[in-house]
Design an enzyme around this catalytic site. Structure first.
Site, mmCIF file in Angstrom:
data_model
loop_
_atom_site.group_PDB
_atom_site.id
_atom_site.type_symbol
_atom_site.label_atom_id
_atom_site.label_comp_id
_atom_site.label_asym_id
_atom_site.label_seq_id
_atom_site.Cartn_x
_atom_site.Cartn_y
_atom_site.Cartn_z
ATOM 1 N N ASP A 393 0.856 -1.179 0.000
ATOM 2 C CA ASP A 393 0.000 0.000 0.000
ATOM 3 C C ASP A 393 0.898 1.236 0.000
ATOM 4 O O ASP A 393 1.872 1.311 0.763
ATOM 5 C CB ASP A 393 -0.910 0.018 1.223
ATOM 6 C CG ASP A 393 -1.989 1.080 1.112
ATOM 7 O OD1 ASP A 393 -3.020 0.788 0.501
ATOM 8 O OD2 ASP A 393 -1.786 2.194 1.641
ATOM 9 N N GLU A 438 -4.661 2.331 -4.258
ATOM 10 C CA GLU A 438 -3.198 2.276 -4.164
ATOM 11 C C GLU A 438 -2.722 0.966 -3.543
ATOM 12 O O GLU A 438 -1.627 0.894 -2.998
ATOM 13 C CB GLU A 438 -2.653 3.468 -3.368
ATOM 14 C CG GLU A 438 -3.125 3.545 -1.930
ATOM 15 C CD GLU A 438 -4.372 4.398 -1.731
ATOM 16 O OE1 GLU A 438 -4.497 4.999 -0.660
ATOM 17 O OE2 GLU A 438 -5.211 4.462 -2.662
#
Length: 527
Positions: A393, A438
């Protein structure tokens, strides 16, 4: 050729259970809970998966949608890993029903098309007819009534033999209800007459749903006396085959009876029927209960009590808003629980060519992971080599979007995707995927936990040391990574991803820009 796993059980065949799963619900649930342990003990895995789908079908009818969907998805993953066409087709048929319940007409149609497309002409007629019914229902939800009726009629033609009588009466009910929805009164009444005649010829009685459908059809053509005569016995629990009923079928019949009686001017009888309906409906937070409230408004107005009708109408609208909001929240929660990030529906004719690549980055997407990770973990469970995953992430990615622009944010994602793909390609069979936003996933087959943590640490360094200034200026770009391995951590796909997610959050909580692996001594180096 019959599908693999067809066996005759001591009391009923698996085919019978599959055909009647959506009716005789309580008996079906009892049979499944009794037979599933037997199939497990016997090691008959195909039979076990078929029984689990029957259980999911009956569970859907009891309104426990998330529970049913989880069962179906597990069976679907098992079947796709082995390319078991029968179970794949059945899974799609049941997912169509699940999404129909959730009000997602697009996914309902998508899975119905897949269920029909996956049929084998050698499979039994009742099963093929049931899949055609699913497609017809999906088309009906979309307002394509002529196309829907064509599917239902095809289902009827497949079920003219005695051993398909249950599916036949369901298809006949579908035809009548389709015409009711289309508000084609003469066709609806004719279809209802046909359905009731077939049920009588079979020596049976209509269920609550069938009674409600027939009464609705008769109402459209003014045959109110016949509708009332047919529905009146349900007040005393008579006149219906209760095994052919949805969980709120009786309430629906009582509502229909009160409505028909009001339209006939029999207001005292309508009030008595509606009182019973509303008493039964209190335990249901459903559209049927709301319809009962609106019928109460209509009845008050019919008796000239306009003041109370006005106040009741206001209460009805308040309850309607509450129910609609609760349903929206429930549907959203169910969809998240079932698919997490289910992609928008594609053209139903292209369902077999659904993209397995993320449009922005070109990496594999969540759908690819959901299909292939279970297969890879099954190989591990069957004695294969260790498999590790890394969940990545971006750190403070919102800062990149807010400070630089979303276009810059997209380019950051593309560049990181390239780094992740290059990293995964160093491992035979390695996979790089973007799960959404993301968040990325790396799958590393044959790599043990220690080596995987070191591999992911090198990837972390690659991202942190990259030349970002030309793109993001003073805003740094780093990633946090959580690593998990099978079989040491988990063998279930969802559980393994959850374990990696927990470690990803540990990495975030301990300062970001680091890797947290399965062991306390794993690399956790801040850049």
């Amino acid at each position: 050729m019959m599908p693999e796993g067809v066996v005759t059980l001591p009391d009923r065949s698996i085919e019978e259970l599959e055909d009647r799963g959506r009716h005789h619900v309580e008996r079906t649930l009892e049979d499944c809970h009794r037979l599933i342990p037997r199939a497990e003990a016997a090691g008959d895995i195909v039979l076990l998966q078929r029984l689990r789908l029957v259980l999911a079908d009956a569970t859907t009818r009891r309104g426990r949608i998330e529970e049913a969907a989880q069962l179906v998805r597990e069976v679907q993953a098992w079947a796709e890993a082995r390319r078991h066409d029968y179970l794949i087709a059945r899974s799609n048929r049941l997912l169509s029903a699940v999404f129909g319940k959730l009000g997602d007409t697009a996914l309902c149609l998508e899975h119905a098309v897949a269920a029909v497309h996956g049929l084998n002409r050698d499979w039994r007629p009742s099963l093929r007819a049931d899949h055609l019914r699913a497609l017809g229902q999906a088309l009906s939800f979309l307002g394509s009534f002529d196309e829907a009726r064509a599917q239902f009629e095809d289902a009827c033609r497949l079920t003219e033999t005695a051993d398909a009588r249950i599916v036949r009466r369901m298809a006949l009910n579908d035809i009548a209800y389709c015409e009711v929805l289309a508000e084609r009164g003469p066709q609806a009444a004719a279809a209802a007459d046909r359905m009731l005649a077939v049920i009588a010829a079979q020596g049976g009685r209509p269920g609550y749903e069938e009674l409600d459908t027939a009464a609705a059809a008769y109402e459209l053509v003014g045959r109110l006396a016949e509708a009332e005569l047919m529905l009146a016995p349900v007040v005393d629990g008579l006149g219906a085959d209760t095994s052919f009923s949805d969980y709120d079928g009786l309430v629906g019949c009582l509502w229909r009876l009160a409505r028909v009686q009001r339209l006939r001017g029999r207001l005292d009888d309508a009030r008595a029927s509606l009182d019973l309906c509303r008493t039964r409906a209190r335990e249901l937070n459903s559209v049927v209960a709301l319809e009962a409230d609106y019928e109460h408004v209509e009845l008050l107005a019919a008796t000239g009590d306009y003041e109370n009708a006005y106040h009741s109408l206001r209460s009805y609208h308040e309850r309607r808003k509450v129910l609609e909001n609760e349903q929206r929240v429930s549907r959203a929660a169910s969809l998240r629980a079932i698919f997490e990030a289910e992609e928008a529906r594609r053209d139903s004719q292209m369902f077999r060519e659904m993209a397995e690549r993320d449009a922005l980055t070109g990496l594999h997407n969540r759908r690819f992971v959901d299909t292939n990770l279970p297969r890879l973990l099954l190989e591990v469970a069957e004695g294969g080599a260790t498999l590790s995953i890394g969940l990545l992430d971006l750190d403070h990615f919102k800062r990149v979007n807010d400070t630089c622009s979303h276009a810059v944010g997209d380019e950051v994602l593309r560049r990181i995707a390239t780094m992740i793909e290059e990293s995964s390609s160093c491992v035979p069979g390695g996979v790089a995927a973007r799960l959404g936003g993301e968040e990325f996933l790396v799958i590393l087959p044959g790599i043990d936990p220690g080596a995987a943590t070191e591999h992911l640490e090198q990837l972390r360094r690659t991202v942190a040391d990259a030349a970002w200034r030309d793109l993001t200026g003073s805003v740094p770009v780093t990633v946090s990574i959580g690593c998990a391995s099978a079989p040491d951590d988990e063998l279930d796909p969802s559980a393994l991803l959850h374990r990696a997610d927990q470690r990803l959050y540990d990495a975030k909580d301990s300062g970001r820009n680091r890797v947290v692996g399965p062991h306390p001594g794993a690399v956790e180096v801040a850049g």
